[in-house]
Design an enzyme around this catalytic site. Structure first.
Site, PDB file in Angstrom:
ATOM      1  N   ARG A  82      97.089 -10.721  -0.407  1.00 10.76           N
ATOM      2  CA  ARG A  82      96.741 -12.132  -0.173  1.00 10.76           C
ATOM      3  C   ARG A  82      97.863 -13.069  -0.635  1.00 10.76           C
ATOM      4  NH1 ARG A  82      94.437 -10.266   3.135  1.00 10.76           N
ATOM      5  NH2 ARG A  82      92.241  -9.885   3.323  1.00 10.76           N
ATOM      6  N   GLU A  85     100.246 -13.027   2.091  1.00  9.31           N
ATOM      7  CA  GLU A  85      99.672 -13.812   3.175  1.00  9.31           C
ATOM      8  C   GLU A  85      99.829 -15.313   2.910  1.00  9.31           C
ATOM      9  OE1 GLU A  85      95.620 -13.603   5.770  1.00  9.31           O
ATOM     10  OE2 GLU A  85      95.370 -13.624   3.596  1.00  9.31           O
ATOM     11  N   SER A 108     113.120 -21.689  -9.657  1.00 12.49           N
ATOM     12  CA  SER A 108     113.535 -20.535 -10.444  1.00 12.49           C
ATOM     13  C   SER A 108     112.352 -19.628 -10.747  1.00 12.49           C
ATOM     14  CB  SER A 108     114.159 -21.002 -11.761  1.00 12.49           C
ATOM     15  OG  SER A 108     114.437 -19.893 -12.589  1.00 12.49           O
TER      16      SER A 108
END
Length: 141
Positions: A82, A85, A108
């Site tokens: 996920r 995704e 960063s």
């Protein structure tokens, strides 16, 4: 190392939060180090070793500089996937919004903190992930 730590954590019936409190680092960083993605100082590793009753070999391994990242593969674990995704769907949006606010650069992952919180909600509990990274503008030369 990680297998020994997880076994000891399970045996002790403790949480990552309790472990992190024992060594004085954040829950996310501590967990990352225990999973082999970050390193601990000698004193931090020794505190962890004492807390979980780990072998000296595990304590020493916690102090070795790791190779970070699992490689080029995309995890098939549903929770980890996920996050991929989210980056696939919202990555270009995040890039545009960050650069609109900050300029041409990156966030960063070295000068960085992350927290994971639970927020209770009548419609279903929510996961709140807060990432805080220093902005690094691209250098012109």
């Amino acid at each position: 190392m990680t297998e020994a730590i997880i076994t000891a954590k399970t045996k002790k019936k403790t949480t990552w939060k309790e472990i992190s409190n024992c060594i004085g680092l954040s829950e996310v960083f501590t967990t990352s180090a225990c999973l082999g993605q970050n390193t601990l100082s000698k004193s931090e590793a020794e505190k962890l070793g004492t807390f979980l009753d780990l072998s000296s070999e595990v304590v020493n391994t916690l102090q070795v500089f790791p190779t970070k990242g699992p490689g080029q593969e995309i995890s098939t674990d549903p929770l980890i996937y996920r996050f991929f995704e989210i980056c696939f769907v919202y990555g270009p949006t995040l890039k545009e919004v960050i650069q609109d606010k900050m300029g041409d650069g990156i966030m960063s992952a070295i000068d960085f903190t992350m927290n994971v919180d639970k927020v209770e909600d009548p419609k279903g509990d929510r996961v709140v992930v807060t990432m805080n990274g220093k902005f690094l503008p691209y250098k012109k030369w």
